[in-house]
Design a protein around this motif. Sequence first.
Motif, PDB file in Angstrom:
ATOM      1  N   GLY A  73       4.276  14.655  -7.316  1.00 38.44           N
ATOM      2  CA  GLY A  73       5.551  15.332  -7.549  1.00 38.44           C
ATOM      3  C   GLY A  73       6.762  14.651  -6.955  1.00 38.44           C
ATOM      4  N   GLY A  74       6.707  13.333  -6.770  1.00 40.64           N
ATOM      5  CA  GLY A  74       7.849  12.623  -6.213  1.00 40.64           C
ATOM      6  C   GLY A  74       8.995  12.499  -7.204  1.00 40.64           C
ATOM      7  N   PRO A  75      10.222  12.277  -6.725  1.00 44.50           N
ATOM      8  CA  PRO A  75      11.384  12.175  -7.624  1.00 44.50           C
ATOM      9  C   PRO A  75      11.368  10.870  -8.414  1.00 44.50           C
ATOM     10  CG  PRO A  75      12.023  11.664  -5.373  1.00 44.50           C
ATOM     11  CD  PRO A  75      10.599  12.126  -5.308  1.00 44.50           C
ATOM     12  N   LYS A  76      12.101  10.865  -9.536  1.00 42.63           N
ATOM     13  CA  LYS A  76      12.226   9.653 -10.324  1.00 42.63           C
ATOM     14  C   LYS A  76      13.176   8.675  -9.647  1.00 42.63           C
ATOM     15  CE  LYS A  76      11.128  11.576 -14.872  1.00 42.63           C
ATOM     16  NZ  LYS A  76      11.561  11.721 -16.266  1.00 42.63           N
ATOM     17  N   GLY A  77      12.929   7.381  -9.860  1.00 41.82           N
ATOM     18  CA  GLY A  77      13.758   6.350  -9.269  1.00 41.82           C
ATOM     19  C   GLY A  77      12.910   5.212  -8.720  1.00 41.82           C
ATOM     20  N   THR A  78      13.506   4.379  -7.858  1.00 43.45           N
ATOM     21  CA  THR A  78      12.842   3.200  -7.315  1.00 43.45           C
ATOM     22  C   THR A  78      12.182   3.510  -5.976  1.00 43.45           C
ATOM     23  OG1 THR A  78      14.373   1.713  -8.441  1.00 43.45           O
ATOM     24  CG2 THR A  78      13.171   0.814  -6.561  1.00 43.45           C
ATOM     25  N   TYR A  79      10.926   3.091  -5.834  1.00 38.48           N
ATOM     26  CA  TYR A  79      10.135   3.305  -4.617  1.00 38.48           C
ATOM     27  C   TYR A  79       9.957   1.967  -3.896  1.00 38.48           C
ATOM     28  CZ  TYR A  79       8.844   8.025  -6.083  1.00 38.48           C
ATOM     29  OH  TYR A  79       8.878   9.361  -6.440  1.00 38.48           O
ATOM     30  N   LEU A  80       9.986   2.016  -2.565  1.00 39.85           N
ATOM     31  CA  LEU A  80       9.814   0.817  -1.745  1.00 39.85           C
ATOM     32  C   LEU A  80       8.488   0.903  -0.999  1.00 39.85           C
ATOM     33  CD1 LEU A  80      10.894  -1.829  -0.491  1.00 39.85           C
ATOM     34  CD2 LEU A  80      11.996  -0.419   1.264  1.00 39.85           C
ATOM     35  N   VAL A  81       7.659  -0.112  -1.177  1.00 35.56           N
ATOM     36  CA  VAL A  81       6.367  -0.209  -0.485  1.00 35.56           C
ATOM     37  C   VAL A  81       6.497  -1.253   0.624  1.00 35.56           C
ATOM     38  CG1 VAL A  81       3.899  -0.686  -0.728  1.00 35.56           C
ATOM     39  CG2 VAL A  81       5.174   0.317  -2.642  1.00 35.56           C
ATOM     40  N   SER A  82       6.218  -0.876   1.860  1.00 35.89           N
ATOM     41  CA  SER A  82       6.231  -1.829   2.976  1.00 35.89           C
ATOM     42  C   SER A  82       4.869  -1.766   3.672  1.00 35.89           C
ATOM     43  CB  SER A  82       7.357  -1.518   3.964  1.00 35.89           C
ATOM     44  OG  SER A  82       7.223  -0.214   4.483  1.00 35.89           O
ATOM     45  N   TYR A  83       4.389  -2.915   4.107  1.00 34.97           N
ATOM     46  CA  TYR A  83       3.041  -2.965   4.681  1.00 34.97           C
ATOM     47  C   TYR A  83       2.963  -4.017   5.775  1.00 34.97           C
ATOM     48  CZ  TYR A  83       2.712  -7.036   1.638  1.00 34.97           C
ATOM     49  OH  TYR A  83       2.952  -8.249   1.023  1.00 34.97           O
ATOM     50  N   ARG A  84       2.007  -3.817   6.665  1.00 35.30           N
ATOM     51  CA  ARG A  84       1.637  -4.799   7.684  1.00 35.30           C
ATOM     52  C   ARG A  84       0.143  -4.659   7.909  1.00 35.30           C
ATOM     53  NH1 ARG A  84       4.527  -7.763  11.329  1.00 35.30           N
ATOM     54  NH2 ARG A  84       3.413  -8.589  13.145  1.00 35.30           N
ATOM     55  N   VAL A  85      -0.604  -5.716   7.625  1.00 40.87           N
ATOM     56  CA  VAL A  85      -2.051  -5.712   7.792  1.00 40.87           C
ATOM     57  C   VAL A  85      -2.448  -6.969   8.567  1.00 40.87           C
ATOM     58  CG1 VAL A  85      -2.498  -4.365   5.701  1.00 40.87           C
ATOM     59  CG2 VAL A  85      -2.363  -6.868   5.552  1.00 40.87           C
ATOM     60  N   ILE A  86      -3.717  -7.041   8.965  1.00 42.27           N
ATOM     61  CA  ILE A  86      -4.240  -8.194   9.693  1.00 42.27           C
ATOM     62  C   ILE A  86      -5.224  -8.922   8.793  1.00 42.27           C
ATOM     63  CG2 ILE A  86      -5.398  -8.985  11.770  1.00 42.27           C
ATOM     64  CD1 ILE A  86      -2.686  -7.590  12.195  1.00 42.27           C
ATOM     65  N   SER A  87      -5.005 -10.230   8.620  1.00 43.62           N
ATOM     66  CA  SER A  87      -5.887 -11.018   7.769  1.00 43.62           C
ATOM     67  C   SER A  87      -7.183 -11.350   8.503  1.00 43.62           C
ATOM     68  CB  SER A  87      -5.181 -12.304   7.324  1.00 43.62           C
ATOM     69  OG  SER A  87      -4.819 -13.079   8.443  1.00 43.62           O
ATOM     70  N   ALA A  88      -8.113 -11.954   7.780  1.00 38.63           N
ATOM     71  CA  ALA A  88      -9.429 -12.249   8.363  1.00 38.63           C
ATOM     72  C   ALA A  88      -9.355 -13.231   9.514  1.00 38.63           C
ATOM     73  CB  ALA A  88     -10.366 -12.783   7.270  1.00 38.63           C
ATOM     74  N   ASP A  89      -8.276 -14.046   9.580  1.00 36.13           N
ATOM     75  CA  ASP A  89      -8.154 -15.016  10.674  1.00 36.13           C
ATOM     76  C   ASP A  89      -7.318 -14.471  11.826  1.00 36.13           C
ATOM     77  OD1 ASP A  89      -5.665 -15.042   9.578  1.00 36.13           O
ATOM     78  OD2 ASP A  89      -5.661 -17.145   8.993  1.00 36.13           O
ATOM     79  N   SER A  90      -7.129 -13.149  11.884  1.00 36.64           N
ATOM     80  CA  SER A  90      -6.482 -12.435  12.998  1.00 36.64           C
ATOM     81  C   SER A  90      -4.964 -12.546  13.019  1.00 36.64           C
ATOM     82  CB  SER A  90      -7.024 -12.915  14.366  1.00 36.64           C
ATOM     83  OG  SER A  90      -8.421 -12.751  14.428  1.00 36.64           O
TER      84      SER A  90
END
Length: 577
Positions: free
Chosen positions: A98-115
Amino acid sequence: MVGMTRRVWSIPLATLFGALLILVLPAAPASAHALVERTAPVAGSVVDQLPGEITLTFSEPVRIVADKIRVTAPDGSRADTGKPVARDAELVIPIKPGGPKGTYLVSYRVISADSHPVSGGYSFSYGQVSAVPNAGDAGADVKTDALVKNAMSVARFIGFAGLVLLVGPALVLFALWPRRLSARDPGRVALTGAGLLAFSAVLELYLQVPYTSGTTLFDVSSAAAREVLGTPFGAAHLIRIAVAIAVAVLLRPLIAGRAGKIDQTLLIILGVVGLATWPISGHPSASPVPTLTVVADVAHLASMAVWLGGLVMLFAFLLPRANTRELTAIVPVWSGWALLAITVLVLAGTAQALVEIGTVDALTGTTYGRLVMVKVALLAVVLGVAAYSRRITNRRFTPASTVPSDEVSDEPDDEPAPLDAAAEPADRTRLRRAVMIEVLIAVVVLGFTSVLVQTSPARSAQAGDNAATGPFSTTVTTNLVKLEVDVSPGKVGPNTVHLYALKPDGSGPLSVAEWKATAALPAKGIEPIVLPTLGITPDHAYGTVTLTPAGTWELKFTVRVDDLNQTTIAVQVPIRS
């Protein structure tokens, strides 16, 4: 003696300090060692139905950083549920309905296999395009503090230095040290090396917390610390600390000349275990052939420590203190060891480079590749100096007949000739200078190695460049159709566009009654132009269009499946020059 010792160590310590200054100069932001290969929804796309989850697929397995992954809705509210899941190389972010219409921003921070941390973001639109929302504090969450990154390089350099000061002196004390001479000072060097190893491991463990979470140097939480300790990186460093402590205990009987076979065997085992903690917590463990790169890295580190540590012992202790007779027996043996260590160093380094770089373009076109070239150039200079040293050794110190090893240690001269009073002092002075140059340049090489550990491997960097500049491919799903869009070659000039229609659940092809397409470049005032399409099969259409100039083009596709149902999909396509 105190003054002489200070003079002996002044130049190496000054070079070490200079290398540390180089390492703490401002550096670029941390490079991603895992790459985002695709996203759903696709970056820049417009979907007519808000998905229940967002999926990012990486080039290698990743691990979640707590509370550093979020989706911001057009109104600035948080659109995700706060419960992301990492499934091998996929990051799945559930979305609130049920989110509003428009532009959504995805931000992420993960750790790769080499730490190493991987951070970034992208946007997509639901129903209509709007201004990209402000992520607030989320923007800071995906960045790596420059001070933390540089401090991590310094910590790694300290660890390499500790390894050199531990392995080389311990080996010389075990096999080459004259019994006539006191082992107290070189023993202190070896114990200092063990202490530096433990200190650097503790420092790296601490720094890994803000490094992975994206916080500042002193913003460390207990929860984040526990998370780091539970990773392969944390386990490897805890093992390294334990190994350093155990080695320090076992070194004392070796320094005192009382080490038995059990002590010696334990030291060898601990050495192998300790060396293995480097590759299993870094790049080698995440390479396409981890077994090869892990073994090669262990051999690379061991040969480096033997060679450089032995040079330190030769320069600081043996050349100033041993007499002519002892040097005649010791130096040729050490020269053979050094030659073997250099051979292993080059072979292991070549094997690693072939895996981590792979192509000439990756060697010359990436930061990692250029650093490797500088390191190889410096190493070539060191090898030239080493060859010069070996020539002096063969001319001056190789005996006409083999000298029994027990004569070197068991029968001390009544009046040992110091180095300065020995015959042919010019050759010995040249040898000592050559050894000093080897040590100094090798210290700088260690500095470059510490930076390389923090740099994205060339294979990853080039893959990222290719992904950003190669043919464009994406899939957009609506409640009516799942549309796959391929644009090739993705650069200025004629481009071919292929469209494939699938049922929304992807269970099979979807017949399309009519295809329509347009291309526009709003940023440069280019209005939509018609992109002619030809239906090849009921679910596949083909078209050609000239896209110029470079920029992010907006391609819109209208898919009509029958007289009553149709949908329009917009896709942002980067076109390079």
